[in-house]
Design an enzyme around this catalytic site. Structure first.
Site, PDB file in Angstrom:
ATOM      1  N   ARG A 140      53.997  27.035  50.276  1.00 50.20           N
ATOM      2  CA  ARG A 140      55.149  27.653  49.634  1.00 50.20           C
ATOM      3  C   ARG A 140      55.784  28.784  50.450  1.00 50.20           C
ATOM      4  NH1 ARG A 140      50.415  29.351  48.252  1.00 50.20           N
ATOM      5  NH2 ARG A 140      49.979  31.479  47.636  1.00 50.20           N
TER       6      ARG A 140
ATOM      7  N   ARG B  24      51.352  47.357  42.085  1.00 50.38           N
ATOM      8  CA  ARG B  24      52.567  47.460  41.277  1.00 50.38           C
ATOM      9  C   ARG B  24      52.665  48.818  40.583  1.00 50.38           C
ATOM     10  NH1 ARG B  24      54.222  41.759  39.363  1.00 50.38           N
ATOM     11  NH2 ARG B  24      52.656  40.473  40.339  1.00 50.38           N
TER      12      ARG B  24
ATOM     13  N   CYS C 104      24.637  40.723  28.978  1.00 51.01           N
ATOM     14  CA  CYS C 104      23.674  39.756  28.422  1.00 51.01           C
ATOM     15  C   CYS C 104      24.199  38.334  28.453  1.00 51.01           C
ATOM     16  CB  CYS C 104      23.259  40.165  27.015  1.00 51.01           C
ATOM     17  SG  CYS C 104      24.626  40.607  25.973  1.00 51.01           S
TER      18      CYS C 104
END
Lengths: 323, 649
Positions: free
Chosen positions: B54, B117, B168
């Site tokens: 991209r 940001r 846990c």
């Protein structure tokens, strides 16, 4: 790509998008063939998007010579004279697009697309046309529809700060996941001609004004024998006259197609780069959806107007058709 | 189409882009084509292969190089006569101070983490420079505009904190695959290959005192031990013995499915070195990989228990054989193939033990690495929208500023939905003057707790200065004197009431981050008791809006980096199916209290629908832009309720 599995190279390159649409969809993309006619800024954006997405092949048709104007909103054309001397738009864009993804076969087809026979279109899964007259749009749409194979057909046009996409997937079946189940969906799309023939008064009251405005300009270019986009503000009187006629025929109040909007569309062929990016992106998404069979495709028009910032879907079809 | 006024403003504008990644590449290209001539761009990253799907300005040959610089070079080829100044640097560096930010007409963010940001938000407020923020995840995206005093700042609506899990759940009672990943990554991997001096909860429930000394030996590799034997020993200990120990505590399993212990001899009866005859040949390539050595080709395959066990042992073997020097110093890195293989295998074996479905390496890597799924098209759309807003900002077209949401499923026919910005949140601790107060047990809580949990985590200050009146209790800096550094270090370990300037009920502390030009006074109130479950930090900051927190938040173990704008890694699996996730912090923001829109009077409180899906929540604070007549007048539609009810869940 021969085998069924994605190669290691593909898996590494496409990792982030496989996480969006899955390996199966990526495989289908890699086998798909796209035809594009009419390359300006918006279509350049679209081409970039689908090449990055990893389609099987992309065929470009645009015999126009590169000029000053082409440079203004098309980032695939570098201003280096040596690179585009004597080449067509398609050729220059082809060279640039190849670089984005060496795994995609990008090529050029020359000639007048209206003369290409039906069998030419059979090679493709998706046809996208732009910078096209009304007559050509209808013609190519028809050729796609004549094939027994389903060829997805799209038109895209940007005028100034507005953009329009039309989608025709004919009879489209796909499945999607709702909660835990897979449901089968089916949509019936009208052709471009059928869609624009739907009487305006039959359309829902709140249909985007941009739809009507685009039809008026399109009609004007058709009647006047102009090339797509070959209009200017001096044409306004003629356009307003046509609007009056169309509105009367369709029993639509002229105020539904404001003067201001028509003026903005009479901008000629100059494009607005942010709108090219937006429309090219939406179109890219739609084509990827159609090829992969994943996700609700839009039906059947998409409009964007930078002035109000809305990106709208309009279903322009006969009331009895549809999903 | 750009008017004369717009063109002129564009031409003379000086723009700062923060981020040259997915959004950045698209944005830089669109800015250049739109006529911008003076662009500065900051990005600290280098190019990776997974970016190339991209971030189209980059090529395979650029892998390893600076994103900011390569992006600049690529765009200059298209527009040779403009000025693009790249900074291969972290935006948090001190040179990017308020004076630096003041030089710009607008700042455009294309970041991928909350921390940066917030930092940029503060600097823009301090410099009084408009900020256009944005974010994308898969098919979703948004663009927001922030002007000091006029609109909300980026932090007016708090962003959800990254998802964490109680200890846990991770150590004893996992119920989801992500719990197994966190166990494998943060406990087992860390124990075996990471810094041995760090605390590790791996055996937290081992009560047997006699065993504890034995346990400290269990994970250590004995000199000259057969590597396969060592591997099996670890395997049997964590998947066999530890499970048996857990099972002995009946209480835990009263209402839960019991796990089953797994021993290597049952899964892989024969010695592997006999089975895999070719093992010793090893890998010729640079990438040491258990998958490669075992002939497992497809990262999308879900391996069987046997295959996972083989990968576990083989990965362990390869670490010791080929990467011995790194052992003791390793941290998990999603791009470290062998580490990913080990964590996948370990998580899967544990999952098998607990009856949790197994996952492929591809899926496990996404969860363990907090990978954000991303496509080019969304980034391109968002970039276009950013430029449109930026131009409005430059010509001060304030009536038309919009927050725009890019949706995956249309809402009232819209895929792109513009909304008017809201006025600033009067209780915002960043951009308003709201006084803050902190309830804390001043005798128990140390200064360190205050600094870590409140000043850094909640208030987002990176280089804090803490004062009481004229005394400095703590500060960070480069040019501090040694004795001051020592005093501050000592102060950190002291309880608040025992500091040189004691902090007790009624004290006012001033906390500052000079670089962000962000300063706050905090009124201290002493409180004895805190609920361990609801207030695990033992401190409560108020006069400030809490981000929505997940229910099971005990003593948290997180799943890695704070990339809270991304979908929690677990949900990235869901992205392959329909996306109906509630934790997309970038697109939906929870409405808190009454808000007034910029140009209109509010119609009242926005209702709280926090239980609903994204789109419904979108609507809860959206104004309907109904265009009804030819004047294109904006009208506010009534009745939020009926509209939200129509939406699907």
């Amino acid at each position: 790509m021969d085998g069924e599995e994605l190669t290691e190279q593909e898996t590494a390159l496409y990792d982030r998008q496989i996480r969006v649409w899955g390996a199966d969809a990526q495989r289908r993309l890699s086998k798909s063939h796209i035809l594009v006619y009419g390359i300006k800024g918006t279509v350049a954006e679209f081409c970039k998007n689908i090449v990055l997405a990893g389609v099987g092949s992309l065929t470009l048709v645009d015999d126009r010579v590169v000029n000053e104007e082409a440079l203004s909103a098309n980032f695939l054309i570098l201003p280096d004279d040596n690179l585009f001397q004597g080449k067509t738009l398609a050729e220059v864009c082809c060279d640039s697009l190849k670089e984005f993804n060496p795994m995609v076969r990008v090529s050029v087809e020359k000639g007048d697309i209206s003369t290409f026979g039906v069998e030419f279109f059979e090679k493709f899964d998706v046809v996208v046309i732009s910078c096209c007259s009304l007559a050509k749009k209808k013609l190519i749409n028809q050729k796609c529809r004549k094939l027994s194979k389903r060829v997805a057909f799209y038109t895209v046009d940007c005028r100034g700060s507005c953009g329009e996409i039309f989608v025709d997937l004919q009879n489209y079946k796909y499945s999607k996941k709702k909660l835990e189940e897979n449901i089968d969906c089916q949509l019936e799309y009208p052709s471009f001609e059928e869609a624009i023939s739907v009487p305006w008064r039959a359309l829902p009251r709140r249909v985007s004004k941009l739809y009507f405005a685009m039809r008026v300009i399109e009609g004007f270019e058709d009647v006047e024998g102009r090339n797509p986009g070959e209009t200017s503000i001096t044409d306004l009187p003629g356009v307003l006259k046509l609007r009056k006629e169309l509105c009367e025929t369709n029993s639509l109040n002229e105020s539904q197609i404001p003067n201001a909007l028509l003026e903005r569309l009479l901008i000629g062929t100059r494009e607005y780069p942010p709108v090219c990016a937006i429309i090219g992106g939406i179109l890219g998404q739609e084509v990827i959806k159609a090829i992969s069979g994943k996700g609700d495709p839009l039906k059947n028009f998409f409009f964007f107007d930078a002035m109000d910032g809305k990106g709208l879907i309009e279903d322009i079809s006969e009331p009895n058709t549809g999903s | 189409m750009a008017s004369q006024e717009q063109l002129s403003a564009i031409k003379g504008a000086k723009v700062l882009m923060v981020g040259a990644g997915g959004i950045g590449c698209e944005l830089l290209k669109t800015l250049a084509l739109s006529g911008f001539q003076d662009i500065h761009i900051i990005d600290m990253d280098t190019i990776e292969v997974s970016n190339l799907n991209r971030q189209f300005l980059f090529r395979q040959s650029h892998v390893g190089q600076s994103k900011a610089k390569v992006a600049r070079d690529a765009v200059l080829r298209v527009r040779p006569n403009i000025s693009i100044t790249p900074y291969h640097a972290n935006v948090k560096e001190s040179r990017f101070n308020v004076d630096f930010f003041k030089e710009f007409d607008v700042v455009l963010n294309g970041l991928d983490n909350l921390d940066a940001r917030r930092h940029v938000n503060r600097l823009c407020l301090a410099a009084d420079v408009p900020l256009v923020e944005s974010g994308t995840t898969g098919f979703l995206g948004q663009v927001t505009v922030h002007l000091k005093g006029k609109t909300e700042c980026y932090e007016c609506q708090p962003k959800p904190a990254p998802k964490t899990y109680p200890v846990c759940t991770i150590t004893s009672t996992p119920s989801k695959f992500v719990h197994c990943i966190v166990w494998a990554k943060d406990l087992l991997f860390a124990k075996l290959f990471g810094d041995k001096n760090l605390e590790n909860d791996l055996n937290v429930h081992s009560n047997d005192a006699a065993n504890s000394s034995e346990h400290s030996d269990v994970f250590e590799y004995r000199k000259d031990e057969d590597i396969e034997e060592y591997g099996r020993r670890i395997y049997d200990h964590v998947f066999g013995h530890n499970i048996e120990v857990a099972l002995s505590n009946e209480e835990t399993w009263k209402n839960r499915n019991k796990p089953r212990p797994i021993y290597s001899k049952d899964v892989l009866p024969e010695k592997l070195s006999e089975q895999n005859g070719n093992m010793e040949k090893g890998c010729v390539t640079d990438d040491v990989s258990a998958m490669a050595s075992l002939g497992l080709k497809n990262p999308q395959d879900v391996w069987s228990l046997g295959e996972n066990s083989r990968v576990f042992l083989e990965a362990l073997r390869l670490f010791f054989l080929k990467r011995e020097k790194e052992i003791g110093n390793l941290t998990f890195d999603k791009d470290d193939q062998l580490a990913v293989e080990f964590v996948t295998a370990a998580a899967n074996i544990r999952a098998s033990s607990f009856g949790i479905p197994l996952h492929s390496l591809f899926e496990a890597k996404g969860i363990a690495g907090n990978i954000v799924h991303a496509v080019a098209t969304t980034n391109a759309i968002i970039a276009g929208l950013i430029v449109i807003e930026a131009i409005k900002v430059l010509i001060k077209d304030s009536n038309n500023y919009r927050m725009t949401y890019c949706l995956e499923h249309p809402s009232r026919k819209m895929l792109l939905m513009p909304v008017e910005p809201y006025e600033p949140n009067k209780s915002c601790y960043v951009c308003s003057e709201t006084p803050l107060s902190l309830e804390v047990n001043t005798h128990r809580s140390k200064l360190r707790d205050f600094v870590e949990k409140i000043v850094k985590a909640k208030l987002g200050m990176n280089f804090p200065l803490i004062m009481q009146g004229a005394s400095i209790l703590y500060e960070v800096g480069e040019d501090l004197e040694e004795d001051m550094v020592a005093i501050y270090a000592a102060n950190l370990e002291k309880a608040l009431s025992e500091l040189p300037s004691p902090v007790t009920s009624g004290t006012v502390l001033t906390v500052e981050d000079l670089q962000q030009e962000f300063s706050r006074n905090i009124n201290i109130k002493h409180r004895e008791e805190f609920d361990e479950e609801k207030e695990p930090d033992g401190m409560l900051l108020s006069g400030w809006v809490e981000p929505p927190v997940d229910k099971d938040k005990n003593k948290p173990i997180g799943n890695g980096e704070s990339t809270s704008n991304a979908l929690p890694a677990e949900e990235s699996l869901e992205a392959k199916k329909d996306v109906t996730i509630q934790e997309i912090s970038e697109v939906t923001e929870i409405a808190t209290g009454t808000k007034r829109k910029l140009s209109e009077v509010s119609k009242g409180t926005t209702p709280d629908h926090s239980g609903l899906s994204d789109e419904t929540r979108n609507h809860n604070q959206l104004e309907k832009l109904d265009v009804d007549d030819e004047d294109d007048e904006l009208m506010i539609s009534d009745d939020w309720e009926s509209l939200t009810k129509k939406k699907r869940l």
